[in-house]
Design a protein around this motif. Structure first.
Motif, PDB file in Angstrom:
ATOM      1  N   ILE A 101       0.776  -1.354  -0.038  1.00  0.00           N
ATOM      2  CA  ILE A 101       0.096  -0.150  -0.032  1.00  0.00           C
ATOM      3  C   ILE A 101       0.807   1.381   0.081  1.00  0.00           C
ATOM      4  O   ILE A 101       1.816   1.322   0.548  1.00  0.00           O
ATOM      5  CB  ILE A 101      -1.025   0.001   1.165  1.00  0.00           C
ATOM      6  N   ASN A 102       0.396   2.298  -0.778  1.00  0.00           N
ATOM      7  CA  ASN A 102       1.303   3.580  -0.799  1.00  0.00           C
ATOM      8  C   ASN A 102       0.618   4.412   0.122  1.00  0.00           C
ATOM      9  O   ASN A 102      -0.587   5.111   0.153  1.00  0.00           O
ATOM     10  CB  ASN A 102       1.116   4.052  -2.198  1.00  0.00           C
ATOM     11  N   LEU A 103       1.322   4.852   1.329  1.00  0.00           N
ATOM     12  CA  LEU A 103       0.776   5.667   2.286  1.00  0.00           C
ATOM     13  C   LEU A 103       1.537   7.152   2.209  1.00  0.00           C
ATOM     14  O   LEU A 103       1.276   7.873   3.082  1.00  0.00           O
ATOM     15  CB  LEU A 103       1.079   5.271   3.775  1.00  0.00           C
ATOM     16  N   ARG A 104       2.303   7.406   1.139  1.00  0.00           N
ATOM     17  CA  ARG A 104       2.974   8.698   1.090  1.00  0.00           C
ATOM     18  C   ARG A 104       1.837   9.803   0.717  1.00  0.00           C
ATOM     19  O   ARG A 104       1.194   9.464  -0.246  1.00  0.00           O
ATOM     20  CB  ARG A 104       4.325   8.580   0.416  1.00  0.00           C
ATOM     21  N   GLN A 105       2.232  11.095   0.967  1.00  0.00           N
ATOM     22  CA  GLN A 105       1.550  12.066   0.651  1.00  0.00           C
ATOM     23  C   GLN A 105       0.024  12.002   0.685  1.00  0.00           C
ATOM     24  O   GLN A 105      -0.630  12.085  -0.243  1.00  0.00           O
ATOM     25  CB  GLN A 105       1.926  12.357  -1.057  1.00  0.00           C
ATOM     26  N   LYS A 106      -0.451  11.472   1.707  1.00  0.00           N
ATOM     27  CA  LYS A 106      -1.793  10.998   1.982  1.00  0.00           C
ATOM     28  C   LYS A 106      -2.415  11.711   3.411  1.00  0.00           C
ATOM     29  O   LYS A 106      -1.667  12.094   4.087  1.00  0.00           O
ATOM     30  CB  LYS A 106      -2.166   9.628   1.982  1.00  0.00           C
ATOM     31  N   LYS A 107      -3.738  11.794   3.180  1.00  0.00           N
ATOM     32  CA  LYS A 107      -4.421  12.102   4.402  1.00  0.00           C
ATOM     33  C   LYS A 107      -4.843  10.795   5.148  1.00  0.00           C
ATOM     34  O   LYS A 107      -5.749  10.083   4.634  1.00  0.00           O
ATOM     35  CB  LYS A 107      -5.640  12.904   4.194  1.00  0.00           C
ATOM     36  N   ILE A 108      -4.308  10.561   6.165  1.00  0.00           N
ATOM     37  CA  ILE A 108      -4.524   9.341   6.827  1.00  0.00           C
ATOM     38  C   ILE A 108      -5.216   9.465   8.392  1.00  0.00           C
ATOM     39  O   ILE A 108      -5.023  10.399   9.054  1.00  0.00           O
ATOM     40  CB  ILE A 108      -3.165   8.433   7.101  1.00  0.00           C
ATOM     41  N   ILE A 109      -6.126   8.690   8.524  1.00  0.00           N
ATOM     42  CA  ILE A 109      -7.088   8.834   9.865  1.00  0.00           C
ATOM     43  C   ILE A 109      -6.791   7.267  10.553  1.00  0.00           C
ATOM     44  O   ILE A 109      -7.071   6.360   9.711  1.00  0.00           O
ATOM     45  CB  ILE A 109      -8.158   9.418   9.877  1.00  0.00           C
ATOM     46  N   VAL A 110      -6.443   7.282  11.816  1.00  0.00           N
ATOM     47  CA  VAL A 110      -6.535   6.096  12.649  1.00  0.00           C
ATOM     48  C   VAL A 110      -7.674   6.292  13.632  1.00  0.00           C
ATOM     49  O   VAL A 110      -7.750   7.008  14.349  1.00  0.00           O
ATOM     50  CB  VAL A 110      -5.191   5.851  13.061  1.00  0.00           C
TER      51      VAL A 110
ATOM     52  N   ARG B  74       7.013   6.092   9.532  1.00  0.00           N
ATOM     53  CA  ARG B  74       8.035   5.810   8.775  1.00  0.00           C
ATOM     54  C   ARG B  74       7.676   5.552   7.440  1.00  0.00           C
ATOM     55  O   ARG B  74       8.325   6.032   6.615  1.00  0.00           O
ATOM     56  CB  ARG B  74       8.799   4.626   9.411  1.00  0.00           C
ATOM     57  N   HIS B  75       6.631   5.046   6.984  1.00  0.00           N
ATOM     58  CA  HIS B  75       6.026   4.636   5.793  1.00  0.00           C
ATOM     59  C   HIS B  75       5.194   5.595   5.166  1.00  0.00           C
ATOM     60  O   HIS B  75       4.554   5.231   4.078  1.00  0.00           O
ATOM     61  CB  HIS B  75       5.447   3.007   5.919  1.00  0.00           C
ATOM     62  N   ALA B  76       4.752   6.885   5.978  1.00  0.00           N
ATOM     63  CA  ALA B  76       3.797   7.557   5.384  1.00  0.00           C
ATOM     64  C   ALA B  76       4.633   9.036   5.239  1.00  0.00           C
ATOM     65  O   ALA B  76       3.987  10.114   5.698  1.00  0.00           O
ATOM     66  CB  ALA B  76       2.719   7.613   6.518  1.00  0.00           C
ATOM     67  N   GLN B  77       5.660   8.930   4.708  1.00  0.00           N
ATOM     68  CA  GLN B  77       6.176  10.262   4.506  1.00  0.00           C
ATOM     69  C   GLN B  77       5.681  11.101   3.613  1.00  0.00           C
ATOM     70  O   GLN B  77       4.828  10.848   2.514  1.00  0.00           O
ATOM     71  CB  GLN B  77       7.528  10.020   3.514  1.00  0.00           C
ATOM     72  N   GLY B  78       5.379  12.507   4.071  1.00  0.00           N
ATOM     73  CA  GLY B  78       4.812  13.553   3.606  1.00  0.00           C
ATOM     74  C   GLY B  78       3.225  13.706   3.952  1.00  0.00           C
ATOM     75  O   GLY B  78       2.513  14.454   3.393  1.00  0.00           O
ATOM     76  N   SER B  79       2.923  12.443   4.646  1.00  0.00           N
ATOM     77  CA  SER B  79       1.555  12.243   5.022  1.00  0.00           C
ATOM     78  C   SER B  79       1.074  12.945   6.335  1.00  0.00           C
ATOM     79  O   SER B  79       2.038  13.366   7.151  1.00  0.00           O
ATOM     80  CB  SER B  79       1.060  10.972   5.015  1.00  0.00           C
TER      81      SER B  79
ATOM     82  N   GLN C  11       4.716   4.264  15.210  1.00  0.00           N
ATOM     83  CA  GLN C  11       6.160   4.527  14.703  1.00  0.00           C
ATOM     84  C   GLN C  11       6.160   3.664  13.356  1.00  0.00           C
ATOM     85  O   GLN C  11       6.805   4.492  12.420  1.00  0.00           O
ATOM     86  CB  GLN C  11       7.106   3.987  15.593  1.00  0.00           C
ATOM     87  N   VAL C  12       5.746   2.796  12.895  1.00  0.00           N
ATOM     88  CA  VAL C  12       5.919   2.002  11.785  1.00  0.00           C
ATOM     89  C   VAL C  12       5.087   2.932  10.604  1.00  0.00           C
ATOM     90  O   VAL C  12       5.436   3.068   9.652  1.00  0.00           O
ATOM     91  CB  VAL C  12       5.431   0.634  11.935  1.00  0.00           C
ATOM     92  N   LEU C  13       3.915   3.193  11.164  1.00  0.00           N
ATOM     93  CA  LEU C  13       3.053   4.137  10.289  1.00  0.00           C
ATOM     94  C   LEU C  13       3.709   5.335   9.827  1.00  0.00           C
ATOM     95  O   LEU C  13       3.715   5.587   8.445  1.00  0.00           O
ATOM     96  CB  LEU C  13       1.716   4.342  10.780  1.00  0.00           C
TER      97      LEU C  13
ATOM     98  N   HIS D 262       9.017  -3.335  10.047  1.00  0.00           N
ATOM     99  CA  HIS D 262       8.244  -3.323  11.228  1.00  0.00           C
ATOM    100  C   HIS D 262       8.991  -2.921  12.398  1.00  0.00           C
ATOM    101  O   HIS D 262       8.663  -3.297  13.594  1.00  0.00           O
ATOM    102  CB  HIS D 262       7.372  -4.451  11.403  1.00  0.00           C
ATOM    103  N   ARG D 263       9.994  -2.296  12.076  1.00  0.00           N
ATOM    104  CA  ARG D 263      11.114  -1.826  13.373  1.00  0.00           C
ATOM    105  C   ARG D 263      10.234  -1.015  14.342  1.00  0.00           C
ATOM    106  O   ARG D 263       9.697  -0.058  13.541  1.00  0.00           O
ATOM    107  CB  ARG D 263      12.198  -1.283  12.610  1.00  0.00           C
ATOM    108  N   SER D 264      10.349  -0.883  15.341  1.00  0.00           N
ATOM    109  CA  SER D 264      10.070   0.191  16.368  1.00  0.00           C
ATOM    110  C   SER D 264      10.920   0.159  17.418  1.00  0.00           C
ATOM    111  O   SER D 264      11.859  -0.709  17.626  1.00  0.00           O
ATOM    112  CB  SER D 264       8.387   0.097  16.881  1.00  0.00           C
ATOM    113  N   GLU D 265      10.809   1.497  18.511  1.00  0.00           N
ATOM    114  CA  GLU D 265      11.448   1.525  19.474  1.00  0.00           C
ATOM    115  C   GLU D 265      10.662   1.175  20.711  1.00  0.00           C
ATOM    116  O   GLU D 265      11.053   1.434  21.912  1.00  0.00           O
ATOM    117  CB  GLU D 265      12.048   2.905  19.586  1.00  0.00           C
TER     118      GLU D 265
END
Length: 347
Positions: free
Chosen positions: A2-11, A32-37, A28-30, A152-155
């Protein structure tokens, strides 16, 4: 993927304190994969402090789910207002009716994640929560894995505080005469489920043991735990610090961070202690720590049963009447585990 970049995302996630802390690795994972979102998170107003300063979200929306927003009409209004933002992607992380209804009303361009079965026909992609194999924190990350994200790396668990919360905790310890060199041991003796509570008298004896070793002991918990804490304190020879009912969730995180050790029942504050990187002794039963235990290596889990029936809920286990109770965990084990952690993580 799934492409999550440059999007409006709601959880959407309207669950309890511990559950909300457990989705912070997912965030954290979301991120990292949602650059510009732009990421919006919808949570229960009562526990919003958990994510109020989380850098992985851009906007926080709160729902007073047990108060003014506790109606279909109120949820409809919130959902339609959020719909005006024209979200590209909605990820719903829990299948209960309330959250699923709200997620459906928001009506994003793509609706994915979990949902109550009544609302699944409105979804674009349904992902299951793997409750049989994964720890809860990993279970939420797995939603993203099912959408094609394999990094799926996280701290780990996170709860970020603010200067005002830190100051409240600092003033509390200063007023009690706690010195910088003092070892502080925190206790959380409450739990929403009575069967998860170790006896107050034993907590008192453990606190006395460490107090006699020179540690400063502090009891935490919410106002609903005051009776239990007062009972425990009535058994003690040493005078502990009482923080019970004195802190908001954010202030509690700041206060727990000062602890060298945290001794706790299975509860929301346990996950807060993990988020603050505090070593802890966790007393478990009847829930399975494999799925809901401390999400950290800096913990010793003491279990009241050696047999778990995978797929059965805690309520089912309690109702069947075979669970012996958390009191089978001996005091000696709790003290030994505490000493081991203090020795391993002493400054």
């Amino acid at each position: 993927m799934i492409n999550l970049r440059q999007k409006k995302i709601i959880v959407t996630f309207l669950m309890h304190l511990g559950d909300l802390v457990l989705i912070t690795p997912f965030l954290q994972v979301l991120r990292r994969h949602a650059q510009g979102s732009k990421i919006t998170l919808v949570v229960d107003e009562k526990v919003a402090d958990v994510v109020r300063y989380n850098p992985n979200i851009d906007r926080l929306v709160t729902v007073d789910k047990k108060g003014k927003d506790n109606s279909i009409g109120a949820l409809w209004h919130i959902g339609r207002e959020l719909h005006k933002n024209h979200y590209d992607v909605l990820i719903n992380l829990h299948p209960n009716e309330r959250t699923s209804f709200l997620a459906t009303v928001i009506h994003a361009k793509e609706f994915m994640g979990m949902s109550h079965f009544l609302f699944r026909p409105f979804m674009d992609r349904y992902t299951r929560l793997d409750r049989l194999h994964l720890h809860a924190a990993d279970m939420y990350i797995n939603v993203l894995e099912q959408l094609g994200i394999d990094d799926h790396r996280s701290e780990g668990l996170q709860l970020f505080t603010c200067p005002a919360w830190d100051e409240k905790a600092r003033a509390f310890y200063e007023e009690a005469g706690v010195r910088p060199q003092d070892k502080v041991i925190g206790f959380n003796i409450g739990s929403a489920v009575p069967q998860k509570r170790w006896p107050p008298k034993r907590f008192a004896a453990v606190a006395d043991y460490f107090a006699e070793k020179g540690c400063r002991c502090v009891f935490f918990g919410g106002s609903m735990d005051l009776d239990m804490v007062n009972e425990a304190v009535s058994f003690m020879k040493q005078k502990p610090l009482i923080g019970t009912g004195n802190f908001s969730i954010g202030e509690l995180a700041a206060a727990i961070r000062r602890c060298a050790l945290f001794i706790t029942n299975d509860s929301g504050p346990m996950h807060i202690a993990v988020s603050q990187h505090v070593p802890l002794v966790a007393l478990y039963g009847p829930s399975n720590p494999k799925f809901y235990g401390p999400y950290t290596n800096k913990a010793i889990v003491l279990e009241s049963t050696n047999h778990y029936e995978i797929g059965k809920s805690m309520k089912q286990i309690i109702k069947e009447g075979h669970y012996k109770g958390i009191s089978v965990i001996p005091m000696k084990q709790v003290i030994e585990a505490g000493e081991e952690l203090l020795a391993a993580y002493a400054d």
